[in-house]
Write a protein that holds these residues in place. Structure first.
Motif, mmCIF file in Angstrom:
data_model
loop_
_atom_site.group_PDB
_atom_site.id
_atom_site.type_symbol
_atom_site.label_atom_id
_atom_site.label_comp_id
_atom_site.label_asym_id
_atom_site.label_seq_id
_atom_site.Cartn_x
_atom_site.Cartn_y
_atom_site.Cartn_z
ATOM 1 N N GLY A 93 -22.263 8.738 -9.846
ATOM 2 C CA GLY A 93 -21.161 8.997 -10.754
ATOM 3 C C GLY A 93 -21.132 10.408 -11.300
ATOM 4 O O GLY A 93 -20.356 10.716 -12.201
ATOM 5 N N LYS A 94 -21.969 11.270 -10.769
ATOM 6 C CA LYS A 94 -22.009 12.670 -11.244
ATOM 7 C C LYS A 94 -20.840 13.480 -10.676
ATOM 8 O O LYS A 94 -20.430 14.466 -11.260
ATOM 9 N N LEU A 95 -20.339 13.064 -9.521
ATOM 10 C CA LEU A 95 -19.192 13.735 -8.893
ATOM 11 C C LEU A 95 -18.044 12.740 -8.770
ATOM 12 O O LEU A 95 -18.243 11.598 -8.360
ATOM 13 N N SER A 96 -16.847 13.206 -9.092
ATOM 14 C CA SER A 96 -15.667 12.356 -8.883
ATOM 15 C C SER A 96 -15.330 12.340 -7.398
ATOM 16 O O SER A 96 -15.895 13.094 -6.608
ATOM 17 N N ASP A 97 -14.407 11.471 -7.012
ATOM 18 C CA ASP A 97 -14.005 11.399 -5.608
ATOM 19 C C ASP A 97 -13.454 12.735 -5.123
ATOM 20 O O ASP A 97 -13.773 13.187 -4.022
ATOM 21 N N GLU A 98 -12.640 13.368 -5.965
ATOM 22 C CA GLU A 98 -12.029 14.647 -5.590
ATOM 23 C C GLU A 98 -13.090 15.740 -5.450
ATOM 24 O O GLU A 98 -13.077 16.508 -4.492
ATOM 25 N N GLU A 99 -14.020 15.800 -6.409
ATOM 26 C CA GLU A 99 -15.086 16.807 -6.343
ATOM 27 C C GLU A 99 -15.964 16.588 -5.116
ATOM 28 O O GLU A 99 -16.382 17.549 -4.459
ATOM 29 N N PHE A 100 -16.249 15.328 -4.816
ATOM 30 C CA PHE A 100 -17.058 15.012 -3.643
ATOM 31 C C PHE A 100 -16.374 15.471 -2.365
ATOM 32 O O PHE A 100 -17.010 16.066 -1.491
ATOM 33 N N GLN A 101 -15.078 15.221 -2.240
ATOM 34 C CA GLN A 101 -14.349 15.620 -1.033
ATOM 35 C C GLN A 101 -14.310 17.134 -0.883
ATOM 36 O O GLN A 101 -14.471 17.659 0.224
ATOM 37 N N ARG A 102 -14.095 17.849 -1.995
ATOM 38 C CA ARG A 102 -14.071 19.314 -1.925
ATOM 39 C C ARG A 102 -15.433 19.873 -1.545
ATOM 40 O O ARG A 102 -15.535 20.777 -0.722
ATOM 41 N N LYS A 130 -17.844 18.337 0.042
ATOM 42 C CA LYS A 130 -18.128 17.943 1.427
ATOM 43 C C LYS A 130 -17.390 18.863 2.402
ATOM 44 O O LYS A 130 -17.958 19.294 3.417
ATOM 45 N N ALA A 131 -16.141 19.195 2.090
ATOM 46 C CA ALA A 131 -15.374 20.096 2.946
ATOM 47 C C ALA A 131 -16.008 21.482 2.987
ATOM 48 O O ALA A 131 -16.058 22.119 4.041
ATOM 49 N N ARG A 132 -16.518 21.954 1.856
ATOM 50 C CA ARG A 132 -17.187 23.261 1.823
ATOM 51 C C ARG A 132 -18.429 23.266 2.695
ATOM 52 O O ARG A 132 -18.696 24.220 3.413
ATOM 53 N N VAL A 133 -19.203 22.191 2.610
ATOM 54 C CA VAL A 133 -20.427 22.120 3.413
ATOM 55 C C VAL A 133 -20.082 22.070 4.890
ATOM 56 O O VAL A 133 -20.673 22.781 5.709
ATOM 57 N N LEU A 134 -19.117 21.257 5.249
ATOM 58 C CA LEU A 134 -18.757 21.112 6.657
ATOM 59 C C LEU A 134 -18.072 22.350 7.219
ATOM 60 O O LEU A 134 -18.215 22.659 8.405
ATOM 61 N N ASP A 135 -17.334 23.074 6.387
ATOM 62 C CA ASP A 135 -16.667 24.288 6.843
ATOM 63 C C ASP A 135 -17.586 25.497 6.820
ATOM 64 O O ASP A 135 -17.222 26.565 7.298
ATOM 65 N N GLY A 136 -18.753 25.344 6.219
ATOM 66 C CA GLY A 136 -19.696 26.458 6.143
ATOM 67 C C GLY A 136 -19.347 27.478 5.079
ATOM 68 O O GLY A 136 -19.810 28.612 5.110
ATOM 69 N N GLN A 137 -18.537 27.085 4.116
ATOM 70 C CA GLN A 137 -18.161 27.998 3.047
ATOM 71 C C GLN A 137 -19.245 28.018 1.996
ATOM 72 O O GLN A 137 -19.990 27.057 1.817
ATOM 73 N N ASP A 138 -19.321 29.122 1.288
ATOM 74 C CA ASP A 138 -20.253 29.241 0.180
ATOM 75 C C ASP A 138 -19.712 28.432 -0.989
ATOM 76 O O ASP A 138 -18.589 28.648 -1.430
ATOM 77 N N PRO A 139 -20.487 27.502 -1.531
ATOM 78 C CA PRO A 139 -19.972 26.684 -2.622
ATOM 79 C C PRO A 139 -19.826 27.431 -3.933
ATOM 80 O O PRO A 139 -19.122 26.983 -4.807
ATOM 81 N N ALA A 185 -27.099 17.858 6.913
ATOM 82 C CA ALA A 185 -27.390 16.466 6.587
ATOM 83 C C ALA A 185 -28.022 16.364 5.202
ATOM 84 O O ALA A 185 -27.675 15.457 4.428
ATOM 85 N N ASN A 186 -28.936 17.268 4.893
ATOM 86 C CA ASN A 186 -29.568 17.244 3.567
ATOM 87 C C ASN A 186 -28.540 17.488 2.469
ATOM 88 O O ASN A 186 -28.557 16.822 1.435
ATOM 89 N N ASP A 187 -27.668 18.457 2.686
ATOM 90 C CA ASP A 187 -26.634 18.757 1.705
ATOM 91 C C ASP A 187 -25.687 17.580 1.520
ATOM 92 O O ASP A 187 -25.321 17.234 0.393
ATOM 93 N N LEU A 188 -25.309 16.961 2.628
ATOM 94 C CA LEU A 188 -24.402 15.809 2.540
ATOM 95 C C LEU A 188 -25.076 14.627 1.862
ATOM 96 O O LEU A 188 -24.435 13.891 1.104
ATOM 97 N N ASP A 189 -26.377 14.432 2.123
ATOM 98 C CA ASP A 189 -27.107 13.346 1.462
ATOM 99 C C ASP A 189 -27.175 13.562 -0.045
ATOM 100 O O ASP A 189 -26.999 12.627 -0.828
ATOM 101 N N ARG A 190 -27.433 14.797 -0.455
ATOM 102 C CA ARG A 190 -27.476 15.097 -1.893
ATOM 103 C C ARG A 190 -26.112 14.891 -2.541
ATOM 104 O O ARG A 190 -26.007 14.363 -3.651
ATOM 105 N N LEU A 191 -25.056 15.320 -1.838
ATOM 106 C CA LEU A 191 -23.703 15.113 -2.374
ATOM 107 C C LEU A 191 -23.383 13.628 -2.495
ATOM 108 O O LEU A 191 -22.795 13.185 -3.485
ATOM 109 N N ALA A 192 -23.774 12.857 -1.480
ATOM 110 C CA ALA A 192 -23.517 11.423 -1.517
ATOM 111 C C ALA A 192 -24.277 10.765 -2.664
ATOM 112 O O ALA A 192 -23.750 9.869 -3.345
ATOM 113 N N ALA A 193 -25.500 11.209 -2.900
ATOM 114 C CA ALA A 193 -26.290 10.648 -4.011
ATOM 115 C C ALA A 193 -25.634 10.981 -5.346
ATOM 116 O O ALA A 193 -25.548 10.122 -6.237
ATOM 117 N N LEU A 194 -25.174 12.209 -5.508
ATOM 118 C CA LEU A 194 -24.487 12.589 -6.742
ATOM 119 C C LEU A 194 -23.212 11.783 -6.934
ATOM 120 O O LEU A 194 -22.877 11.358 -8.041
#
Length: 104
Positions: free
Chosen positions: A16-25, A27-36, A3-12
């Motif tokens: 405007g610090k992250l594009s839509d594509e970067e945000f989706q990638r 978010k997928a890394r966080v949810l899949d448990g992959q190392d970013p 939740a903390n990671d997703l909140d930080r990503l949403a804030a970024l």
């Protein structure tokens, strides 16, 4: 934790610090448990280190290092011998590589 990671990503993303594509990638890394952090070339080389079966005098360590680094095996052998005469620590390094680096 997620939740903390997703909140930080949403804030970024909202700032405007992250594009839509970067945000989706991200978010997928966080949810899949992959190392970013992406794998670096050095990490790939270390993970690909294997003792040589064909270019070996004692344990194949120098042949394996030669394949990964591009320096000829005789150069690695020379470095290990010089290190043996200068401080002796290269014997320990060679022994540890011989023990812990798997055969190809």
């Amino acid at each position: 934790m997620f939740a903390n990671d997703l909140d930080r990503l949403a804030a970024l993303h909202s700032n405007g610090k992250l594009s839509d594509e970067e945000f989706q990638r991200a978010k997928a890394r966080v949810l899949d448990g992959q190392d970013p952090a992406p794998a670096t070339a050095a990490a790939a080389a270390v993970n690909g280190l294997r003792r040589s079966r064909s270019d070996r005098w004692i344990g194949g360590v120098c042949g394996g290092l030669a394949r990964v680094t591009g320096l000829e095996a005789w150069g690695w052998r020379l470095l290990f011998v010089l290190g043996l005469f200068l401080s002796g620590c290269s014997l320990l390094a060679y022994a540890l590589l011989w023990i812990f680096v798997p055969n190809e």
